[in-house]
Write an enzyme that holds these catalytic residues in place. Sequence first.
Site, PDB file in Angstrom:
ATOM      1  CB  CYS A 131      -3.095   5.917   2.768  1.00  0.00           C
ATOM      2  SG  CYS A 131      -1.342   6.087   3.145  1.00  0.00           S
ATOM      3  NE  ARG A 132      -0.623  10.974  -1.969  1.00  0.00           N
ATOM      4  CZ  ARG A 132       0.676  11.251  -1.845  1.00  0.00           C
ATOM      5  NH1 ARG A 132       1.543  10.764  -2.699  1.00  0.00           N
ATOM      6  NH2 ARG A 132       1.116  12.006  -0.863  1.00  0.00           N
TER       7      ARG A 132
END
Length: 127
Positions: free
Chosen positions: A91-92
């Site tokens: 993800c981030r």
Amino acid sequence: MKRILPLFFFLLLLFTGCGGSAADNSYQQITQEKAKEMMDTQEVIVLDVREQNEYDSGHIPGAVLLPVGTIDEDTAAAVIPEKDSTVLVYCRSGNRSKTASSALAELGYTNIYEFGGINSWPYETES
């Protein structure tokens, strides 16, 4: 006392018989270096679990988008048809990827590897 003993054994069986081990529905956390090595040497599905706009702004080459909030049996099957596929999840920053990895494991996927977030990914990305 005669009534309590059978109840006790019933509860004991219930709690021990229904509980699976934590390893049954789990995923592995790996380093980004290990993830890159796997991408380069194996057939893997690289899964980006961020939102569409985040994906559009930059993602790992070949990554498939499946936002964490949309993961269910149908959406996962559309992206990962085989439950024993090797899936690398990011993800981030690493929070949503852990949630997504756990959800996939709960759905019965067996080769889930979580490697954190793209914000610290030292390798190539594309838009």
